[in-house]
Design a protein around this motif. Structure first.
Motif, PDB file in Angstrom:
ATOM      1  N   LYS A 145       0.950  -1.371  -0.009  1.00  0.00           N
ATOM      2  CA  LYS A 145       0.116  -0.225  -0.271  1.00  0.00           C
ATOM      3  C   LYS A 145       0.498   1.296  -0.368  1.00  0.00           C
ATOM      4  O   LYS A 145       0.211   2.266  -0.153  1.00  0.00           O
ATOM      5  CB  LYS A 145      -0.561  -0.314   0.760  1.00  0.00           C
ATOM      6  CG  LYS A 145      -0.200  -0.153   2.421  1.00  0.00           C
ATOM      7  CD  LYS A 145      -1.316  -0.152   3.218  1.00  0.00           C
ATOM      8  CE  LYS A 145      -0.426  -0.085   5.142  1.00  0.00           C
ATOM      9  NZ  LYS A 145      -1.487   0.367   5.649  1.00  0.00           N
ATOM     10  N   ILE A 164      -8.350  -2.320  -3.794  1.00  0.00           N
ATOM     11  CA  ILE A 164      -6.922  -3.016  -3.568  1.00  0.00           C
ATOM     12  C   ILE A 164      -6.810  -3.898  -2.065  1.00  0.00           C
ATOM     13  O   ILE A 164      -7.300  -3.704  -1.705  1.00  0.00           O
ATOM     14  CB  ILE A 164      -5.926  -1.181  -2.707  1.00  0.00           C
ATOM     15  CG1 ILE A 164      -6.162  -0.069  -3.867  1.00  0.00           C
ATOM     16  CG2 ILE A 164      -4.471  -1.724  -2.570  1.00  0.00           C
ATOM     17  CD1 ILE A 164      -5.343   0.628  -3.687  1.00  0.00           C
ATOM     18  N   PRO A 208      -4.577  -4.867   0.250  1.00  0.00           N
ATOM     19  CA  PRO A 208      -2.178  -4.649   0.724  1.00  0.00           C
ATOM     20  C   PRO A 208      -1.927  -5.939   1.027  1.00  0.00           C
ATOM     21  O   PRO A 208      -2.252  -7.141   2.040  1.00  0.00           O
ATOM     22  CB  PRO A 208      -2.723  -3.461   1.713  1.00  0.00           C
ATOM     23  CG  PRO A 208      -4.308  -3.654   1.970  1.00  0.00           C
ATOM     24  CD  PRO A 208      -4.689  -4.177   0.988  1.00  0.00           C
TER      25      PRO A 208
END
Length: 443
Positions: free
Chosen positions: A148, A171, A173
């Motif tokens: 991230k 996303i 991470p």
């Protein structure tokens, strides 16, 4: 004793020759880690050394043609990883390794692990292009599995924002370097599959060293990528960086930004489709070339074991050994003569008056000089005979024959062509010249 025949009785030479062939044909190529000791590099250009660990050691030879490719200067005490074939030095009956490549232990071990895992997964079919899942032509949601805080994430988001701002992004991470990173990435892929909110995944990070990218060479991660129901684009490092994840993924992008371009739409979406197909074709070609290279290396090792140059290498090693033995014998002979002279001088000192001692000393000095002159002549003659022997050996070398303009023609199976009836139209012939080979087709 009556059951013995001539075939059951070995000579020492025959025994050593049979053992050498047994070692070379049965063992093949081995990888070995050890510490260098007794390293020597005579004028012939070959290297002789011993590899050892805390409990054992083995003698090794690395011939001039192979040691020229070594990128560092070996020294006693170096820890190295070598690729070698097992052999036997017949004149002495010494078991030894013929080293083909040498690397410092750290870098070499990582590269060896990479090659072994690559061969294993390729053998299982995980790199097969027929099993690759096609990328969606118009993705509805893109998943990104990376750090991230890494530059790769921001590069991907910048490209998506510029090319297709409306495309949803999720996303996941993870760590992308260090211990435990591979497991985290595999878990993120599993999470994306279970949530099923994306129709394509980008897995990657920015460039780095082999150690930095090592988590993408993990077997568990490779199998997780292969098992994913969602198409995966591998975007690890720069274009020159290659990982196991690149081979297993459905598509390999040269950079994270290029991966973002593959999944995003713009006015040139047809061009992007063409780029995607080009990348897929390039990936297939890389896999095919890697397979062909591996096959060629295997054939090359088989050819080398029967190549005339291998016999020349053994004879060259024997010449080095004979020269070393000659030098030791001459040194020992000179030392013994010197000791004898010293004893005679001592006797003269004990038994002769001063005048006789001076005369005998003068006579002994002349004899000593004559002895040294004779030894110099003998050593010069021995070197001359050695040079003549080497020159004779070179005159009968197949390589010397090639340098004089001759060539050797073989079929694709490696058989030497001596008559036209051995070949037919359409056959591929390999002609060996002094500086390479020429492939031709019979018409």
């Amino acid at each position: 004793m009556s059951s013995l025949t001539n075939q059951n009785i070995f000579t020492v030479s025959r025994l050593n020759a049979e053992v050498r062939l047994l070692l070379e044909n049965e063992m093949g190529i081995v990888w070995l880690i050890g510490e260098i000791s007794n390293f020597s590099a005579p004028v012939s250009g070959h290297w002789y050394l011993t590899l050892k660990d805390s409990r054992a050691q083995v003698k090794c030879a690395m011939f001039r043609g192979n040691n020229r490719r070594v990128t560092f200067k070996p020294q006693n005490g170096n820890q190295v990883l070598v690729k070698a074939r097992l052999s036997l030095y017949e004149p002495r009956g010494d078991y030894q390794l013929i080293i083909e490549s040498m690397q410092p232990e750290g870098d070499g071990r990582l590269q060896q692990q990479f090659d072994e895992l690559k061969m294993k997964l390729a053998g299982e079919g995980l790199f097969s292009q027929s099993d690759k899942k096609p990328l969606p032509e118009h993705p509805k949601c893109v998943g990104i599995i990376t750090s991230k805080t890494g530059a790769a994430l921001f590069d991907i988001l910048d490209v998506l924002k510029r090319r297709d701002p409306s495309l949803p992004v999720v996303i996941y991470p993870t760590m992308v370097q260090g211990e435990g990173a591979a497991i985290q990435i595999a878990q993120a892929i599993g999470c994306a599959n279970s949530r099923n909110e994306c129709d394509v995944l980008i897995v990657g990070r920015g460039g780095g060293s082999l150690e930095d990218l090592w988590c993408f060479n993990n077997e568990i991660l490779a199998r997780t990528i292969a098992a994913s129901q969602i198409p995966i684009i591998s975007a690890v490092g720069h274009e020159v960086d290659v990982t196991i994840a690149d081979f297993v993924a459905d598509m390999r992008a040269p950079t994270p930004s290029a991966a973002a371009e593959l999944v995003s739409r713009d006015n040139s979406h047809k061009e992007q489709a063409l780029i995607a197909r080009q990348h897929k074709l390039a990936s297939a070609m890389r896999y095919y070339l890697a397979e062909q290279k591996s096959h060629s290396v295997s054939l090359l090792h088989r050819i080398e074991r029967h190549h005339p140059s291998y016999q020349l290498q053994r004879q060259s090693q024997q010449l080095d050994d004979l020269e070393s033995r000659l030098n030791r014998a001459m040194s020992q002979f000179i030392a013994l003569r010197g000791q004898k002279i010293e004893r005679q001088q001592y006797k003269i000192q004990l038994q002769s008056p001063v005048k006789q001692f001076a005369e005998q000393r003068t006579r002994m000095q002349r004899l000593e000089q004559k002895l040294l002159d004779a030894m110099d002549r003998k050593l010069l003659n021995a070197r001359h005979q050695l040079a003549i022997g080497a020159e004779k050996l070179d005159t009968v070398s197949p390589l010397a024959t090639l340098k004089r303009g001759y060539s050797i023609t073989q079929t694709a199976q490696g058989h030497v062509v001596t008559q036209t009836e051995q070949i037919k139209t359409g056959d591929t012939l390999v002609t060996r010249l002094s500086d390479g080979e020429v492939r031709s087709t019979v018409i």
